[in-house]
Design a protein around this motif. Structure first.
Motif, PDB file in Angstrom:
ATOM      1  N   SER A 148       0.830  -1.206   0.000  1.00  0.00           N
ATOM      2  CA  SER A 148       0.000   0.000   0.000  1.00  0.00           C
ATOM      3  C   SER A 148       0.866   1.258   0.000  1.00  0.00           C
ATOM      4  O   SER A 148       0.618   2.207  -0.750  1.00  0.00           O
ATOM      5  N   GLU A 149       1.899   1.270   0.828  1.00  0.00           N
ATOM      6  CA  GLU A 149       2.809   2.416   0.882  1.00  0.00           C
ATOM      7  C   GLU A 149       3.598   2.548  -0.422  1.00  0.00           C
ATOM      8  O   GLU A 149       3.857   3.653  -0.891  1.00  0.00           O
ATOM      9  N   TRP A 150       3.973   1.416  -1.013  1.00  0.00           N
ATOM     10  CA  TRP A 150       4.691   1.423  -2.296  1.00  0.00           C
ATOM     11  C   TRP A 150       3.817   2.064  -3.378  1.00  0.00           C
ATOM     12  O   TRP A 150       4.268   2.926  -4.115  1.00  0.00           O
ATOM     13  N   PHE A 210      12.943   2.369  -2.398  1.00  0.00           N
ATOM     14  CA  PHE A 210      11.784   2.216  -1.538  1.00  0.00           C
ATOM     15  C   PHE A 210      12.276   1.802  -0.154  1.00  0.00           C
ATOM     16  O   PHE A 210      13.452   1.456   0.015  1.00  0.00           O
ATOM     17  N   PRO A 211      11.412   1.844   0.844  1.00  0.00           N
ATOM     18  CA  PRO A 211      11.865   1.439   2.180  1.00  0.00           C
ATOM     19  C   PRO A 211      12.354  -0.013   2.187  1.00  0.00           C
ATOM     20  O   PRO A 211      11.838  -0.848   1.432  1.00  0.00           O
ATOM     21  N   PRO A 212      13.336  -0.314   3.031  1.00  0.00           N
ATOM     22  CA  PRO A 212      13.760  -1.713   3.171  1.00  0.00           C
ATOM     23  C   PRO A 212      12.582  -2.566   3.639  1.00  0.00           C
ATOM     24  O   PRO A 212      11.647  -2.056   4.263  1.00  0.00           O
ATOM     25  N   PHE A 213      12.637  -3.848   3.333  1.00  0.00           N
ATOM     26  CA  PHE A 213      11.577  -4.752   3.785  1.00  0.00           C
ATOM     27  C   PHE A 213      11.510  -4.738   5.304  1.00  0.00           C
ATOM     28  O   PHE A 213      12.554  -4.778   5.970  1.00  0.00           O
ATOM     29  N   PRO A 214      10.304  -4.709   5.853  1.00  0.00           N
ATOM     30  CA  PRO A 214      10.198  -4.869   7.306  1.00  0.00           C
ATOM     31  C   PRO A 214      10.633  -6.288   7.700  1.00  0.00           C
ATOM     32  O   PRO A 214      10.633  -7.197   6.869  1.00  0.00           O
TER      33      PRO A 214
END
Length: 109
Positions: free
Chosen positions: A11-13, A78-82
Protein backbone atom coordinates in the motif's frame (compact mmCIF):
# COMPACT_ATOMS: atom_id res chain seq x y z
CA UNK A 1 -2.22 -14.04 7.22
CA UNK A 2 0.65 -14.45 4.73
CA UNK A 3 -0.98 -11.84 2.49
CA UNK A 4 -1.60 -9.45 5.38
CA UNK A 5 2.07 -8.96 6.21
CA UNK A 6 2.68 -7.67 2.67
CA UNK A 7 -0.41 -5.45 2.48
CA UNK A 8 0.94 -2.39 4.31
CA UNK A 9 4.28 -2.43 2.45
CA UNK A 10 2.51 -2.71 -0.90
CA UNK A 11 0.00 0.00 0.00
CA UNK A 12 2.81 2.42 0.88
CA UNK A 13 4.69 1.42 -2.30
CA UNK A 14 1.63 2.18 -4.44
CA UNK A 15 1.08 5.55 -2.74
CA UNK A 16 4.69 6.58 -3.38
CA UNK A 17 4.66 5.48 -7.01
CA UNK A 18 1.34 7.23 -7.70
CA UNK A 19 2.56 10.43 -6.00
CA UNK A 20 5.80 10.45 -8.00
CA UNK A 21 3.94 9.44 -11.17
CA UNK A 22 1.42 12.23 -10.90
CA UNK A 23 4.18 14.77 -10.29
CA UNK A 24 6.11 13.42 -13.29
CA UNK A 25 3.27 12.59 -15.67
CA UNK A 26 4.74 12.21 -19.18
CA UNK A 27 4.58 15.52 -21.06
CA UNK A 28 4.28 13.77 -24.42
CA UNK A 29 1.22 11.84 -23.21
CA UNK A 30 -0.32 15.03 -21.88
CA UNK A 31 0.33 16.96 -25.12
CA UNK A 32 -0.92 14.17 -27.38
CA UNK A 33 -3.85 13.18 -25.15
CA UNK A 34 -2.56 9.61 -24.99
CA UNK A 35 -3.97 7.26 -22.36
CA UNK A 36 -3.65 3.56 -21.68
CA UNK A 37 -3.08 0.69 -19.27
CA UNK A 38 -0.11 -1.56 -18.85
CA UNK A 39 0.80 -4.37 -16.51
CA UNK A 40 4.23 -4.19 -14.96
CA UNK A 41 6.20 -6.35 -12.51
CA UNK A 42 8.73 -4.64 -10.25
CA UNK A 43 11.20 -6.84 -8.38
CA UNK A 44 12.63 -5.27 -5.23
CA UNK A 45 15.69 -6.21 -3.20
CA UNK A 46 15.41 -6.38 0.61
CA UNK A 47 17.08 -2.94 0.91
CA UNK A 48 14.31 -1.38 -1.22
CA UNK A 49 16.36 -0.98 -4.39
CA UNK A 50 14.90 -2.04 -7.73
CA UNK A 51 16.28 -5.34 -9.02
CA UNK A 52 14.26 -5.55 -12.23
CA UNK A 53 11.30 -3.99 -14.05
CA UNK A 54 9.34 -5.99 -16.61
CA UNK A 55 6.39 -4.84 -18.66
CA UNK A 56 4.13 -7.88 -18.80
CA UNK A 57 1.38 -6.32 -20.90
CA UNK A 58 2.29 -3.14 -22.81
CA UNK A 59 -0.14 -0.27 -23.23
CA UNK A 60 0.39 0.02 -26.96
CA UNK A 61 1.99 3.47 -26.49
CA UNK A 62 5.74 3.47 -25.96
CA UNK A 63 5.56 6.92 -24.31
CA UNK A 64 3.38 5.43 -21.55
CA UNK A 65 5.38 2.23 -21.13
CA UNK A 66 8.66 4.15 -20.92
CA UNK A 67 7.13 6.64 -18.47
CA UNK A 68 6.01 3.84 -16.15
CA UNK A 69 9.56 2.46 -15.96
CA UNK A 70 10.96 5.98 -15.46
CA UNK A 71 8.47 6.68 -12.66
CA UNK A 72 9.48 3.55 -10.72
CA UNK A 73 13.14 4.51 -11.06
CA UNK A 74 12.39 8.08 -9.91
CA UNK A 75 10.46 6.77 -6.89
CA UNK A 76 13.26 4.38 -5.89
CA UNK A 77 14.72 3.50 -3.55
CA UNK A 78 11.78 2.22 -1.54
CA UNK A 79 11.86 1.44 2.18
CA UNK A 80 13.76 -1.71 3.17
CA UNK A 81 11.58 -4.75 3.78
CA UNK A 82 10.20 -4.87 7.31
CA UNK A 83 11.54 -7.81 9.38
CA UNK A 84 8.40 -9.92 8.89
CA UNK A 85 8.89 -9.76 5.11
CA UNK A 86 12.69 -9.81 5.09
CA UNK A 87 12.88 -13.12 6.95
CA UNK A 88 10.82 -14.82 4.21
CA UNK A 89 11.73 -12.97 1.00
CA UNK A 90 14.97 -12.28 -0.86
CA UNK A 91 13.06 -10.55 -3.65
CA UNK A 92 9.59 -9.04 -3.58
CA UNK A 93 7.66 -8.91 -6.85
CA UNK A 94 4.96 -6.26 -7.11
CA UNK A 95 2.76 -6.76 -10.15
CA UNK A 96 0.26 -4.01 -10.85
CA UNK A 97 -1.85 -2.63 -13.65
CA UNK A 98 -1.04 1.01 -14.25
CA UNK A 99 -3.53 3.35 -15.84
CA UNK A 100 -2.51 6.63 -17.41
CA UNK A 101 -5.80 8.48 -17.92
CA UNK A 102 -6.89 11.27 -20.23
CA UNK A 103 -7.21 13.45 -17.11
CA UNK A 104 -3.39 13.22 -16.76
CA UNK A 105 -3.53 11.00 -13.67
CA UNK A 106 -1.69 7.78 -12.86
CA UNK A 107 -3.44 5.03 -10.91
CA UNK A 108 -2.15 1.60 -9.98
CA UNK A 109 -4.51 -1.32 -9.46
Amino acid sequence: TQEFKYANYMSEWVKKVERVGNLNYPDAARREGVSGKLMMDVALNPDGTVRNISILRPSGHSVIDEAAVRIVNLAAPFPPFPPEIGKDADILHITRTWEFSTSNRLQSR
